[in-house]
Write a protein that holds these residues in place. Structure first.
Motif, PDB file in Angstrom:
ATOM      1  N   SER A  27       0.832  -1.077   0.016  1.00  0.00           N
ATOM      2  CA  SER A  27       0.119   0.130  -0.053  1.00  0.00           C
ATOM      3  C   SER A  27       0.902   1.136  -0.104  1.00  0.00           C
ATOM      4  CB  SER A  27      -0.879   0.077   1.106  1.00  0.00           C
ATOM      5  OG  SER A  27      -0.310   0.114   2.569  1.00  0.00           O
ATOM      6  N   VAL A  28       1.985   1.357   0.507  1.00  0.00           N
ATOM      7  CA  VAL A  28       2.839   2.377   0.768  1.00  0.00           C
ATOM      8  C   VAL A  28       3.586   2.396  -0.696  1.00  0.00           C
ATOM      9  CG1 VAL A  28       4.950   3.039   1.789  1.00  0.00           C
ATOM     10  CG2 VAL A  28       3.106   2.314   2.984  1.00  0.00           C
ATOM     11  N   PHE A  29       4.163   1.236  -1.433  1.00  0.00           N
ATOM     12  CA  PHE A  29       5.310   1.541  -2.271  1.00  0.00           C
ATOM     13  C   PHE A  29       4.685   1.095  -3.777  1.00  0.00           C
ATOM     14  CE2 PHE A  29       8.416   1.680   0.992  1.00  0.00           C
ATOM     15  CZ  PHE A  29       9.198   2.622   0.728  1.00  0.00           C
ATOM     16  N   ALA A  70       1.488   8.106   0.311  1.00  0.00           N
ATOM     17  CA  ALA A  70       2.197   9.381   0.594  1.00  0.00           C
ATOM     18  C   ALA A  70       3.987   8.950   1.047  1.00  0.00           C
ATOM     19  CB  ALA A  70       1.534  10.166   1.802  1.00  0.00           C
ATOM     20  N   LEU A  71       3.770   7.933   1.967  1.00  0.00           N
ATOM     21  CA  LEU A  71       5.170   7.520   2.401  1.00  0.00           C
ATOM     22  C   LEU A  71       6.204   7.255   1.403  1.00  0.00           C
ATOM     23  CD1 LEU A  71       7.078   7.506   4.913  1.00  0.00           C
ATOM     24  CD2 LEU A  71       6.019   5.103   5.334  1.00  0.00           C
ATOM     25  N   GLY A  72       5.474   6.212   0.500  1.00  0.00           N
ATOM     26  CA  GLY A  72       6.290   5.605  -0.725  1.00  0.00           C
ATOM     27  C   GLY A  72       6.759   6.767  -1.780  1.00  0.00           C
ATOM     28  N   ARG A  73       5.668   7.443  -2.057  1.00  0.00           N
ATOM     29  CA  ARG A  73       5.957   8.733  -2.864  1.00  0.00           C
ATOM     30  C   ARG A  73       7.222   9.791  -2.246  1.00  0.00           C
ATOM     31  NH1 ARG A  73       0.572   8.747  -3.820  1.00  0.00           N
ATOM     32  NH2 ARG A  73       0.217  10.201  -2.185  1.00  0.00           N
ATOM     33  N   THR A  74       7.285   9.866  -1.040  1.00  0.00           N
ATOM     34  CA  THR A  74       8.233  10.401  -0.389  1.00  0.00           C
ATOM     35  C   THR A  74       9.788   9.880  -0.724  1.00  0.00           C
ATOM     36  OG1 THR A  74       6.667  11.829   1.123  1.00  0.00           O
ATOM     37  CG2 THR A  74       9.139  11.744   1.602  1.00  0.00           C
TER      38      THR A  74
END
Length: 229
Positions: A27-29, A215-219
């Motif tokens: 879900s993050v990446f 949002a964390l993966g995009r960062t």
């Protein structure tokens, strides 16, 4: 000089954090990696030994993009330090400590949670943890079954790479942190970034992560792209 890395067509092997799971990693990446032409491999591993075995199994002779979230990031970076020729780039999200865990906030929380799970069960350990984090932990923790307390305690006793070890790892690295996360302090992410010669740090917030896990993966991916320029 850092090696040049073409991300398009690469597969990133990314590991979950303490008592988390591959569902959260995806879900993050998954979406942010796809947006830059990369694929995700998210092993369904739990322990440090299982994480290491998954990285060993992924190695086929071509340098890998590796990383993970919290404990997963620690394990991946440690593997890269031991096998620098096997690592093309790092994606590090929410690093929690350097060296022995000691009294790092994430380790203290893991030990306390393990004690409650053993004494009163998962329901009580999750009491009061609301919102998106409560939902994520409820799914992941119940999947671990009777291994949960052991998994939490083992993670709290694990060792992350020391800064001097990270300093020897000359690959591009994207480091992501939440600026308002007390469990994974921004200062730790800054120290990882300072230690890694090819690292760039970018930040998001817990509110953004709660609204959209990617949002964390995009960062992290954005940080890696900047590290490559």
């Amino acid at each position: 000089m850092r090696p040049m890395v073409d991300l398009v067509g690469q597969t990133a092997v990314l590991l979950p954090g303490t008592a988390s799971d591959e569902v959260f990693v995806r879900s993050v990446f998954e979406e942010p990696l796809a947006q830059v032409g990369m694929r995700l491999t998210a092993p369904a591993t739990v322990s440090v030994d299982e994480h290491v075995a998954a990285l060993d199994a992924a190695w086929t002779g071509t340098p890998l993009v590796i990383g993970g979230i919290s404990l997963g990031a620690h394990v991946a970076a440690g593997w890269a330090v031991r096998h620098p020729e096997r690592c093309a780039a790092l994606l590090v999200a929410l690093p929690a400590w350097h060296g022995p865990a000691g009294d790092a906030p994430a380790a203290l929380v893991a030990r306390a949670s393990a004690a409650v799970v053993e004494r009163e069960g998962v329901d009580q350990a999750l009491a009061g943890v609301d919102g998106w984090l409560g939902a994520e932990l409820d799914r992941a923790w119940r999947r671990h079954g009777p291994r949960l307390a052991e998994t939490l305690r083992a993670a709290a006793e694990s060792t992350a790479p020391e800064p001097d070890a990270l300093a020897r790892l000359r690959v591009p690295a994207g480091v992501a942190a939440c600026s308002d996360d007390p469990i994974h302090p921004l200062g730790v992410a800054r120290s990882w970034t300072a230690a890694l010669p090819g690292a760039v740090l970018r930040t998001t917030t817990l509110a953004a992560l709660g609204a959209d896990r990617a949002a964390l993966g995009r960062t992290a991916v954005l940080a890696l792209l900047h590290a490559l320029t």
